[in-house]
Design a protein around this motif. Structure first.
Motif, short mmCIF file in Angstrom:
data_model
loop_
_atom_site.label_atom_id
_atom_site.label_comp_id
_atom_site.label_asym_id
_atom_site.label_seq_id
_atom_site.Cartn_x
_atom_site.Cartn_y
_atom_site.Cartn_z
N HIS A 3 0.85 -1.19 0.00
CA HIS A 3 0.00 0.00 0.00
C HIS A 3 0.88 1.23 0.00
CE1 HIS A 3 -2.42 -3.13 1.85
NE2 HIS A 3 -1.48 -3.20 2.78
N GLU A 4 0.41 2.24 -0.67
CA GLU A 4 1.21 3.46 -0.74
C GLU A 4 1.33 4.14 0.63
OE1 GLU A 4 0.60 7.61 -2.67
OE2 GLU A 4 0.82 6.18 -4.31
N SER A 5 0.25 4.06 1.40
CA SER A 5 0.23 4.80 2.66
C SER A 5 1.31 4.33 3.63
CB SER A 5 -1.14 4.69 3.32
OG SER A 5 -1.38 3.34 3.68
N ILE B 281 7.73 10.31 -0.54
CA ILE B 281 7.90 11.77 -0.60
C ILE B 281 9.37 12.14 -0.77
CG2 ILE B 281 7.79 13.87 0.81
CD1 ILE B 281 5.02 12.93 1.76
N THR B 282 10.23 11.49 0.00
CA THR B 282 11.66 11.81 -0.12
C THR B 282 12.22 11.30 -1.45
OG1 THR B 282 12.09 9.90 1.31
CG2 THR B 282 12.22 12.05 2.31
N LEU B 283 11.71 10.14 -1.87
CA LEU B 283 12.15 9.61 -3.17
C LEU B 283 11.74 10.55 -4.30
CD1 LEU B 283 13.52 7.23 -4.51
CD2 LEU B 283 11.31 6.04 -4.59
N ASP B 284 10.53 11.08 -4.21
CA ASP B 284 10.06 12.02 -5.22
C ASP B 284 10.91 13.28 -5.24
OD1 ASP B 284 8.05 10.70 -6.49
OD2 ASP B 284 6.46 11.39 -5.15
N TYR B 285 11.42 13.65 -4.07
CA TYR B 285 12.34 14.79 -4.05
C TYR B 285 13.56 14.47 -4.89
CZ TYR B 285 15.20 18.66 -2.52
OH TYR B 285 15.97 19.78 -2.52
N GLY C 141 8.86 10.97 9.03
CA GLY C 141 7.55 11.56 9.31
C GLY C 141 6.55 10.62 9.95
N ASN C 142 6.67 9.34 9.70
CA ASN C 142 5.74 8.37 10.29
C ASN C 142 5.87 8.26 11.81
OD1 ASN C 142 8.27 7.22 9.51
ND2 ASN C 142 7.47 5.20 10.00
N HIS C 143 6.93 8.88 12.36
CA HIS C 143 7.09 8.87 13.81
C HIS C 143 6.59 10.17 14.46
CE1 HIS C 143 9.14 5.09 13.53
NE2 HIS C 143 9.95 5.60 12.61
N ALA C 144 5.86 10.96 13.67
CA ALA C 144 5.25 12.19 14.20
C ALA C 144 3.86 12.33 13.59
CB ALA C 144 6.12 13.39 13.85
N LYS C 145 3.13 13.31 14.05
CA LYS C 145 1.82 13.57 13.45
C LYS C 145 2.01 14.14 12.04
CE LYS C 145 -0.54 14.81 17.76
NZ LYS C 145 -0.95 15.97 18.53
N GLN D 209 -0.29 17.97 -0.50
CA GLN D 209 -1.55 17.36 -0.93
C GLN D 209 -1.63 15.88 -0.55
OE1 GLN D 209 -2.56 18.12 -5.01
NE2 GLN D 209 -3.61 20.00 -4.37
N LYS D 210 -0.55 15.18 -0.78
CA LYS D 210 -0.52 13.76 -0.43
C LYS D 210 -0.79 13.57 1.05
CE LYS D 210 2.71 11.59 -3.65
NZ LYS D 210 4.07 11.02 -3.77
N LEU D 211 -0.15 14.39 1.88
CA LEU D 211 -0.30 14.24 3.32
C LEU D 211 -1.70 14.64 3.79
CD1 LEU D 211 3.20 15.52 4.50
CD2 LEU D 211 2.31 13.20 4.71
N LYS D 212 -2.27 15.66 3.15
CA LYS D 212 -3.63 16.08 3.53
C LYS D 212 -4.64 15.02 3.15
CE LYS D 212 -3.16 21.04 4.02
NZ LYS D 212 -3.39 22.39 3.45
N LYS D 213 -4.43 14.41 2.02
CA LYS D 213 -5.32 13.33 1.59
C LYS D 213 -5.27 12.19 2.60
CE LYS D 213 -5.38 12.38 -2.95
NZ LYS D 213 -4.88 11.71 -4.18
N GLU D 214 -4.08 11.91 3.07
CA GLU D 214 -3.87 10.86 4.05
C GLU D 214 -4.58 11.20 5.37
OE1 GLU D 214 -2.60 8.23 2.97
OE2 GLU D 214 -2.62 7.14 4.88
N LEU D 215 -4.52 12.47 5.73
CA LEU D 215 -5.16 12.95 6.96
C LEU D 215 -6.66 12.75 6.92
CD1 LEU D 215 -3.79 16.39 8.18
CD2 LEU D 215 -4.08 14.28 9.48
N SER D 216 -7.25 12.98 5.75
CA SER D 216 -8.71 12.96 5.64
C SER D 216 -9.26 11.53 5.54
CB SER D 216 -9.15 13.78 4.43
OG SER D 216 -8.67 13.17 3.25
N LYS D 217 -8.38 10.56 5.47
CA LYS D 217 -8.83 9.17 5.36
C LYS D 217 -9.42 8.67 6.68
CE LYS D 217 -6.17 7.15 1.60
NZ LYS D 217 -4.96 6.38 1.28
#
Lengths: 182, 182
Positions: free
Chosen positions: A144-146, A153-157, B106-110, B174-182
């Motif tokens: 899953h992407e999530s 995100i870092t890879l896209d950078y 980032g997965n270790h923070a909000k 955008q990616k992160l906001k989409k994730e937030l709204s899930k």
DNA sequence: GAGAACATGTAAGCGGTTACATGATTAT
DNA sequence: ATAATCATGTAACCGCTTACATGTTCTC
């Protein structure tokens, strides 16, 4: 006072799973290596300091067919420190791009020299872009992407940076060649 | 042995005109500052070392309405060293982008924290892009392009990098906001 | 037997920032 | 007065690389 950022890099990696210093370096080299490097001369002494501060604990692990290793595991206190560091705004500097420095002083050398640096950079970035894109394909396939959102995100950078570098190298080489033919 | 790159940066700047340490820092800050920094703690001791090696000479200059200054001028030997350094291939590393390190973990923070870092980076890069574009306009106005070819090339790097950064920030937010709204 | 990969560390020494210390001159 | 800019330096201290030192195990 300056923050020891190596320790937070190590902490972040240990937050995912317990590892030895040797493993940490391998992980760094094939994940964040394109924007963050650590040498053994930093890794081992810093792991020791982190253990002294109670950010990590270590156990000696016996292995079959390999030398023993010392595996470090993040503690609760370590996780708290990591979380606190993640909240603080990142610093932009220091940043030193040697190729730009040489290019900037290009008028003190033959144009051929600048062109050569650019061509070398170009071929290198083309290779790197290929590598990044393959990694992205692999990530996309297996899960899953999530789960890998932050890696993506870092890879896209890296991908965007490589593309920018490639376009800039090509454009600059053309400018310099045009100048040469005048 | 590691090369002292600060000295070559100073040498490159002195190759254009004689300057004091204080002037050098100002020049750095509003030309190559976006990819190369130097502090006084590096500049003054290095100028001294360069003088000892015969790469530069200095004279005390009296000024009206200002304190005296010590102006350094590159020597022939200094120019030769600069030329030799320019020929050597630039190194890619060390490179450490702290924002990417924080994003990667980032997965270790909000998610809100990562979004905040990205938004801060975005607004900063938008400002920088504006600055770069204005500089480019100024260069275009006042002189032949060929005279500033190398400045333009490095400036174009800055512009492309800022554009890449902006696009990446927007996309990642955008990616992160989409994730937030899930 | 040689080389590569696994594994851990230390020491020397330069790199580099930050803070300290000093003082002149101008503008408000 | 006092803040800002101009101007030069030093010292403490950590960051960081490079080289050194050592030893295991596997593969060719």
């Amino acid at each position: 006072m300056k923050e020891n950022k190596s320790q937070f890099a190590l902490l972040g990696l240990l937050a995912d799973r317990a590892m030895s210093g040797y493993e940490i370096q391998k992980i760094i080299n094939n994940s964040i290596g394109f924007f963050w490097q650590e040498s053994f001369g930093q890794i081992y002494p810093n792991l020791k300091k982190m253990e002294e501060k109670g950010w990590a604990g270590s156990v000696q692990i016996e292995q079959e067919g390999r030398p023993d290793k010392k595996v470090f595991k993040i503690t609760k206190s370590g996780r708290e420190e990591l979380a606190a560091w993640l909240k603080r705004p990142p610093e932009k500097f220091p940043l030193r791009l040697e190729i730009l420095l040489k290019l900037f002083f290009g008028n003190h050398a033959k144009p051929e020299i600048s062109i050569q640096h650019l061509e070398s950079e170009l071929s290198n970035e083309v290779k790197m872009l290929e590598v990044y894109k393959n990694i992205k394909k692999e990530i996309g396939k297996c899960s899953h992407e999530s789960q890998n959102l932050y890696s993506l995100i870092t890879l896209d950078y890296g991908i965007g940076l490589a593309e920018h570098n490639i376009a800039w190298c090509k454009k600059s080489i053309q400018k310099l060649k045009k100048e040469l033919s005048k």
